[in-house]
Structure formats: C-alpha cells, structure tokens
Scaffold this motif. Structure first.
Motif, PDB file in Angstrom:
ATOM      1  N   GLU A 126     -50.702  61.970 -73.113  1.00  0.00           N
ATOM      2  CA  GLU A 126     -50.706  62.701 -72.834  1.00  0.00           C
ATOM      3  C   GLU A 126     -49.459  63.340 -71.611  1.00  0.00           C
ATOM      4  OE1 GLU A 126     -55.159  63.904 -74.030  1.00  0.00           O
ATOM      5  OE2 GLU A 126     -55.233  62.609 -72.566  1.00  0.00           O
ATOM      6  N   TYR A 127     -49.592  62.086 -70.813  1.00  0.00           N
ATOM      7  CA  TYR A 127     -48.673  62.476 -69.642  1.00  0.00           C
ATOM      8  C   TYR A 127     -47.566  62.703 -70.237  1.00  0.00           C
ATOM      9  CZ  TYR A 127     -51.835  61.545 -65.299  1.00  0.00           C
ATOM     10  OH  TYR A 127     -52.424  60.519 -64.962  1.00  0.00           O
ATOM     11  N   THR A 128     -47.136  62.313 -70.894  1.00  0.00           N
ATOM     12  CA  THR A 128     -45.071  62.491 -71.393  1.00  0.00           C
ATOM     13  C   THR A 128     -45.229  63.502 -72.222  1.00  0.00           C
ATOM     14  OG1 THR A 128     -45.175  61.269 -73.114  1.00  0.00           O
ATOM     15  CG2 THR A 128     -44.285  60.421 -71.269  1.00  0.00           C
ATOM     16  N   ALA A 129     -46.417  63.827 -72.416  1.00  0.00           N
ATOM     17  CA  ALA A 129     -45.811  65.465 -73.677  1.00  0.00           C
ATOM     18  C   ALA A 129     -45.870  66.507 -73.286  1.00  0.00           C
ATOM     19  CB  ALA A 129     -47.781  65.760 -74.846  1.00  0.00           C
ATOM     20  N   VAL A 130     -46.278  66.714 -71.443  1.00  0.00           N
ATOM     21  CA  VAL A 130     -46.458  67.764 -70.525  1.00  0.00           C
ATOM     22  C   VAL A 130     -45.401  67.123 -70.299  1.00  0.00           C
ATOM     23  CG1 VAL A 130     -48.793  68.821 -71.091  1.00  0.00           C
ATOM     24  CG2 VAL A 130     -48.216  66.863 -69.158  1.00  0.00           C
ATOM     25  N   GLY A 131     -44.622  66.094 -69.881  1.00  0.00           N
ATOM     26  CA  GLY A 131     -43.817  66.474 -68.514  1.00  0.00           C
ATOM     27  C   GLY A 131     -43.950  65.595 -67.817  1.00  0.00           C
ATOM     28  N   ILE A 132     -45.326  64.472 -67.598  1.00  0.00           N
ATOM     29  CA  ILE A 132     -45.466  64.368 -66.111  1.00  0.00           C
ATOM     30  C   ILE A 132     -44.398  62.727 -66.618  1.00  0.00           C
ATOM     31  CG2 ILE A 132     -46.618  62.931 -65.239  1.00  0.00           C
ATOM     32  CD1 ILE A 132     -48.924  65.411 -65.839  1.00  0.00           C
ATOM     33  N   ARG A 133     -43.947  62.285 -65.450  1.00  0.00           N
ATOM     34  CA  ARG A 133     -43.284  60.392 -66.062  1.00  0.00           C
ATOM     35  C   ARG A 133     -43.189  59.830 -64.459  1.00  0.00           C
ATOM     36  NH1 ARG A 133     -40.093  60.559 -69.728  1.00  0.00           N
ATOM     37  NH2 ARG A 133     -40.252  58.967 -69.402  1.00  0.00           N
ATOM     38  N   VAL A 134     -44.106  60.041 -63.526  1.00  0.00           N
ATOM     39  CA  VAL A 134     -44.900  58.729 -62.844  1.00  0.00           C
ATOM     40  C   VAL A 134     -46.056  59.451 -62.474  1.00  0.00           C
ATOM     41  CG1 VAL A 134     -44.708  58.489 -60.706  1.00  0.00           C
ATOM     42  CG2 VAL A 134     -42.648  58.827 -61.347  1.00  0.00           C
ATOM     43  N   ALA A 135     -46.860  57.963 -62.447  1.00  0.00           N
ATOM     44  CA  ALA A 135     -48.593  57.995 -62.483  1.00  0.00           C
ATOM     45  C   ALA A 135     -48.457  58.030 -61.008  1.00  0.00           C
ATOM     46  CB  ALA A 135     -48.938  57.229 -63.148  1.00  0.00           C
ATOM     47  N   LEU A 136     -49.274  58.308 -59.699  1.00  0.00           N
ATOM     48  CA  LEU A 136     -49.616  57.737 -58.383  1.00  0.00           C
ATOM     49  C   LEU A 136     -50.928  57.228 -58.399  1.00  0.00           C
ATOM     50  CD1 LEU A 136     -48.991  61.446 -57.236  1.00  0.00           C
ATOM     51  CD2 LEU A 136     -47.360  59.372 -57.557  1.00  0.00           C
ATOM     52  N   HIS A 137     -50.684  55.730 -59.382  1.00  0.00           N
ATOM     53  CA  HIS A 137     -52.301  54.772 -59.811  1.00  0.00           C
ATOM     54  C   HIS A 137     -51.009  53.629 -60.480  1.00  0.00           C
ATOM     55  CE1 HIS A 137     -52.493  57.380 -63.614  1.00  0.00           C
ATOM     56  NE2 HIS A 137     -52.243  58.530 -62.571  1.00  0.00           N
ATOM     57  N   PRO A 138     -51.906  52.888 -60.836  1.00  0.00           N
ATOM     58  CA  PRO A 138     -53.797  52.717 -60.425  1.00  0.00           C
ATOM     59  C   PRO A 138     -53.621  52.469 -58.532  1.00  0.00           C
ATOM     60  CG  PRO A 138     -51.804  50.317 -60.932  1.00  0.00           C
ATOM     61  CD  PRO A 138     -50.649  52.075 -61.083  1.00  0.00           C
ATOM     62  N   GLN A 139     -54.569  52.168 -58.652  1.00  0.00           N
ATOM     63  CA  GLN A 139     -55.372  51.513 -56.895  1.00  0.00           C
ATOM     64  C   GLN A 139     -55.974  50.449 -57.463  1.00  0.00           C
ATOM     65  OE1 GLN A 139     -57.558  54.747 -55.008  1.00  0.00           O
ATOM     66  NE2 GLN A 139     -58.337  53.051 -54.177  1.00  0.00           N
ATOM     67  N   VAL A 140     -54.927  49.224 -57.299  1.00  0.00           N
ATOM     68  CA  VAL A 140     -55.518  48.034 -57.201  1.00  0.00           C
ATOM     69  C   VAL A 140     -56.028  47.370 -55.494  1.00  0.00           C
ATOM     70  CG1 VAL A 140     -54.608  46.837 -58.780  1.00  0.00           C
ATOM     71  CG2 VAL A 140     -52.847  46.850 -56.474  1.00  0.00           C
ATOM     72  N   ASP A 141     -56.484  48.203 -54.786  1.00  0.00           N
ATOM     73  CA  ASP A 141     -57.015  47.564 -53.826  1.00  0.00           C
ATOM     74  C   ASP A 141     -58.341  47.201 -53.605  1.00  0.00           C
ATOM     75  OD1 ASP A 141     -54.864  49.655 -52.232  1.00  0.00           O
ATOM     76  OD2 ASP A 141     -56.145  50.689 -52.882  1.00  0.00           O
ATOM     77  N   LEU A 142     -58.828  45.708 -53.126  1.00  0.00           N
ATOM     78  CA  LEU A 142     -59.796  45.379 -52.805  1.00  0.00           C
ATOM     79  C   LEU A 142     -60.899  46.146 -52.368  1.00  0.00           C
ATOM     80  CD1 LEU A 142     -58.431  41.855 -53.146  1.00  0.00           C
ATOM     81  CD2 LEU A 142     -59.126  42.941 -55.662  1.00  0.00           C
TER      82      LEU A 142
END
Length: 617
Positions: A173-189
């Motif tokens: 879904e991201y690449t379909a609209v041109g989003i190429r960086v996910a500001l995630h995942p959040q792996v904090d405990l």
C-alpha cells in the motif's frame, strides 16, 4: 503493480541547466550503485548536499495537485520545500481520500523535484498509518489504507508470520502511493507501565519484541533492500522504554531515561534482531541516559551512543535520523514547544547542530534549516568531507530503492492496491484475533439452574451498549435504551490517563493508570442490573483490580488494542475466535507501578494478570 517512469521527468532533470554542466552517468541504471553515488556526489554543490540532511513534515493535497502552505501546522508549500529549500526527504502529513489521489500528489512532487538542477528524487516517509485508532500520535489515521490493530495488538496475536504478512501488505500500500520509508517499527520495550508510547511497541517481553520486530522489517524490506522495498527506520535506539516515572521525553519533565535495575543492555536486544534483519535506518530517542557509562545528553546528541555503540560496536552503517525537533524551538497548536535538546538546552541551535553531526547522525528530523548547515560548513565548523560521509548514505538509499530509475507510481494501480478487499479483510481478521478475554464468569440460568460462561453470547438478544454505534450493535441484537431492559450490556472504555496542560501533551496518554471512582461505580451499577461485558482499549496496561474484583464485577472483561465494533461483537458472539494474549503484565495497583523499576520487564509486584494471559471461548 509495475512502476512506470515518465521519460519527461528525466529529461526535465537533465535540462535544469546547460547540458554540459551535468554528467548524467548517475542515471545509468546498469552501473553499480556506489559508482552512481560518487558520480552524483561529485557534482553536488554545498547547497544541494545540505538539502539532503533535513527531513520534515510536508503537506499532502486532497486533490492530487501540489499542496499550498498549511498555516494550521506551520507547513510551507510543496514548492517552497522542494525548490526553495532544496530538500529531498519528507514525512507526509495527512491523507487524501483515495489511493489514486495520494499517488497523483506524489507524482506531482516528483515532477517538481525533477526540475531541479540534478533532478534528485524525493523520498517520502510516514508514521504508522494502518492502526485502528483515534489517537493521532499513536498512529496516523489509516485513511484509504487497510486497518489493523495497533502494533501492541499484533504482539497480542503472537504470530510471527502474521506480523510479516501485515508489513508486506503495508509495504504494497505504501509503495503504491510512493511512500518509501516507514518511520517504524518501534521496538522499545514497554517496561514502564505508565509510558504513553507503548501502544506502538510489541509490548514488554524482549524475546517476543525481537522476533516480531524482525518479522516486521522483513515484511517491509524483503530479504534485502531493493526497488520493491519500503525502508524501515527502526526506533528508538537504544530503547525508549525506561522513561523516569513513565513521562515521555517529548516534554522537559520526561527528558530522563533511568536504569535502576541495571538493564541498559536488555533494551538493546530487539535492535540486535533488527540489525540482523537488515533495517536500513535507525532513529535515536529524545531521552538522555542518567547513571550509565554514556554521556548524559539526549541520544541524538550522544556520540558515545551513536558512534561508540551503534556505529562501532554494532557496525551499523545505515542512515541515522534524529527524532523530530532537536535543534529549533517551535509552536504546536499555537503553544510554544521547546526543542528536545535534553542535556544541551544551554547550547544555541548552531551548537546543537554541530553536536548532532559530531555524534555521527546523518539527518535532522523535523527540521528545515539547510541554510544553517551551509553556514557551519562555510565557517569551517563542520567539514564538507563529513557532509559527504552522510550524503553517501542518503543518496545510496535513494538509488537502492530505485527512485532515480522509477520515481513515478502508477496512479490507477494505486486505486486497486490501496485498501483492497483482500487487505481490508486481513486487517479486520487481525483486529478480531487480537481481542483478549481476561475474565469470563459463569452465569446461572434462573429457569434451568445451569451455570454457563457469559461468553460467547447469543445473537438476537436485547443489548444495552455504550461506546458502540447503535446501528452496528443492531446487527447483532435489539438495542435497548437502559440496562434494565437488556439481556446483556456491552460497554467499551479505554485505559485511563491524566489530563495535562497542553493540547499536544494530551495526545500522549500518560500518568496514573487508575480508573476514577466514578468510572468504576458506573460499571458496577450497570453490572448490578444486567450481565455486563466490559471491553477496555489497552493502549497502556490499565489497573483493572477494582473492576474485576467481586462482588459486583462485570460478567466478562475483554481487552482490545485497536479493533472496530464489529470485530469486538464477532468475538463476543462466537463468530470469531478470541486469540489475543496480553503483551504485558496488568499491574494490580498504582503502588506496585510506582515501586517498580523503569528498565526491568515484569517488575510490578503481584500483577492482576500476567503477560500471556488470555482465555479461549
């Protein structure tokens, strides 16, 4: 879906200046990436290099055209950002009504970037967009995208393959609209029960977080980063969970991270799994470590952490981007908001920028001041060679993602991919699977004198509901106006939080986990008149002791982590299986929370429900 590049885009880039001033070698897709990077870098002016170093919010239009300035959020027009400031990395704010319109807007921005001298394509990033949530800081509204549980809800399902499947759906879904960086995942405990950002984590357990975080990265990036990937910016190194008293480091009163249990190393474990999975980027948190071997300054300024720990110990050579707003003061919702320059508040923005660069960071999040970086290089305070070091990383990722070779996306295909029936069904199935049954007491039938569990309930009953749309509830039974008229009551509520002094801070649910006496009394009043099911949204581990304690307890208590009303009612009526298991302990009291150590998992005394608890019905 096939991305199609319009040759006019590359033609426009080449014609930005006289033909003999730009060597187009870097546009040759047949050459090795490193050769293309060096060719382009060698042609870049200081101003063009500086533009790479800043990633901030950009407005998305609602009609597929370039967006004008947005004074509400203090955003300049798309043209001012791309042409005026020469920036090429943006965190897109907001959404358009459809995948097609989002893709059309993206293409307009890329066409704008192509008119610059070197035609460097834009990299679009985003915060999470797929969570069913009404908290805009827990996750961006899903808009046209498929809707899934929050990350902590994925952890409740405990299915590595499902997490990778989710991330692959989000990637498509991201690449379909041109989003190429996910500001995630959040792996904090999530080792501090009061912390306001744990809803976007995989919970409290380091092993589960490590396994699921790695699966998440594989789903977005694939086995290696490439033209079909979305790069992941794993956060918040070296672990943002141990916030003193659970107060978040967005705010001055939450600037300290503490380790009374000596568990700094434990919080690194999920990042080690992320490195193994190949995460392309890392974001350090705002917090400053107190009482450790590391410098007591915010992690983004912290050379001992960024260079010593991340670069040298772990050998990470990917992009490091700061969290948003370390350099400049700002205004949010009309209220002053200081830079998160913890431990270096006394430094000027100029001095802060130098310290971030010297720490080993590549990019400034939430800032749009390339002119200051240019001044620092021209004055000799930062060498251009140091800029080149980070510029190589930033350019390399653009090439590896295929942005130079295919910057445009297929607008029609975006309408098919984004929010497809298959993806929506998968997200809603995950919502149902994440629901966790905490209690399910037996009810005695007054006619037969037989005792049976409350759940599942039959369809067609008379229902009294709170927090559920009446039209949706009516699909499962007859909705009545009062508990006295009902066969069963279903009440949806949420984990408690303290109201704070600013609009912005109230997006973060922080403070006490105790329900008010009024809230408890209301639930008990309803439960006294009719068998009652209480559903609690656990964006934090609420203290349910006064609710589940008998006598007067609800007949059943369940938890959700972002699920729509139909998902809940499908589970309550037995149409779907409740598979969720708690991703963290639920403390028995605030006294136990206050006595626990911020950095130690499972450290509250005598928890009401343990990590992994969940009943089958």
């Amino acid at each position: 879906m096939t991305d199609i590049i319009d040759s006019s885009v590359t033609d426009a880039a080449a014609s930005g200046t006289a033909a003999d001033t730009v060597d187009p070698t870097y546009r040759n897709a047949a050459l090795p990436v490193d050769e293309r990077v060096e060719n382009l870098l060698g042609q870049m002016s200081l101003e063009e290099k500086a533009g790479l170093f800043f990633q901030t919010m950009i407005a998305m239009s609602q009609d597929g055209e370039l967006a004008a300035a947005d004074p509400t959020f203090g955003l300049e027009s798309n043209e001012a950002m791309v042409i005026g400031k020469g920036m090429t990395h943006f965190n897109v704010l907001g959404s358009a009504p459809s995948g097609e319109l989002m893709a059309a807007w993206h293409n307009k921005v890329q066409e704008l970037a192509a008119t610059t001298r070197l035609g460097i394509p834009v990299t679009i990033s985003t915060d999470p967009r797929h969570s069913f949530s009404d908290n805009p800081l827990a996750g961006m509204l899903s808009g046209p995208f498929s809707s899934w549980p929050e990350t902590v809800g994925l952890a409740a399902i405990r299915d590595e393959a499902l997490v990778e499947r989710f991330a692959d759906v989000a990637r498509q879904e991201y690449t379909a609209v041109g989003i190429r960086v996910a500001l995630h995942p959040q792996v904090d405990l999530a080792t501090e029960p009061r912390w306001g950002r744990q809803v976007a984590t995989f919970g409290e357990d380091p092993e589960l977080t490590s396994v699921l975080g790695a699966a998440y990265i594989r789903g977005f990036q694939g086995s290696e980063l490439g033209a079909a990937s979305v790069a992941t910016m794993t956060k918040h190194f070296p672990g943002g969970g141990p916030q003193m008293d659970g107060e978040d480091a967005h705010f001055p009163h939450g600037r300290e991270q503490v380790y009374p249990g000596g568990q700094f190393e434990l919080h690194l474990k999920p990042f080690e799994a992320a490195f193994e999975a190949g995460t392309s980027q890392i974001m350090p948190y705002y917090g400053m470590p107190v009482g450790t071997e590391y410098e007591e300054v915010g992690f983004g300024f912290n050379k001992s952490v960024i260079t010593g720990l991340l670069r040298e110990r772990y050998g990470f050579d990917g992009i490091v981007c700061t969290d948003w707003g370390l350099i400049s003061d700002s205004e949010i919702f009309g209220q002053p908001f200081p830079a998160r320059a913890w431990g270096v508040e006394h430094l000027t923005p100029r001095e802060r920028m130098v310290k971030v660069i010297e720490a080993g960071v590549d990019q400034f999040g939430g800032e749009a001041i390339p002119e200051l970086l240019i001044e620092l290089v021209e004055s000799g305070e930062i060498s251009e060679a140091r800029l080149d070091e980070s510029a190589r990383r930033l350019l390399r990722e653009k090439f590896v993602l295929g942005l130079f070779d295919a910057p445009l996306v297929d607008v029609a295909a975006a309408g098919i991919v984004v929010g497809s029936e298959e993806f929506r069904a998968a997200g809603e199935a995950a919502q149902r699977a994440s629901i966790t049954v905490l209690t399910n007491t037996e009810i005695t039938n007054p006619v037969t004198d037989a005792a049976t569990p409350t759940l599942p309930i039959a369809t067609g009953l008379k229902l009294y509901v709170e927090g559920i749309d009446v039209a949706v509830a009516a699909e499962y039974g007859t909705v009545v106006a009062t508990p006295a008229d009902a066969d069963v009551a279903i009440i949806r509520t949420h984990a408690p939080f303290e109201v704070r002094s600013t609009v912005f801070e109230n997006f973060f649910h922080q403070g006490s986990l105790d329900f008010t006496a009024e809230a408890v009394a209301h639930l008990r009043e309803v439960a006294a008149s009719v068998p009652t099911i209480v559903d609690v949204h656990l964006d934090r581990p609420a203290i349910l002791t006064p609710i589940v304690a008998s006598p007067g307890a609800p007949a059943a208590v369940v938890a959700n982590y972002g699920a729509n009303a139909r998902a809940l009612l499908d589970v309550l009526t037995g149409a779907a299986e409740a598979k969720g298991r708690l991703p963290f302990d639920l403390p028995s009291s605030m006294a136990a929370v206050e006595a626990s150590r911020e950095d130690v998992p499972f450290d509250t005394k005598d928890p009401l429900f343990r990590f992994g608890h969940g009943l089958s019905i």
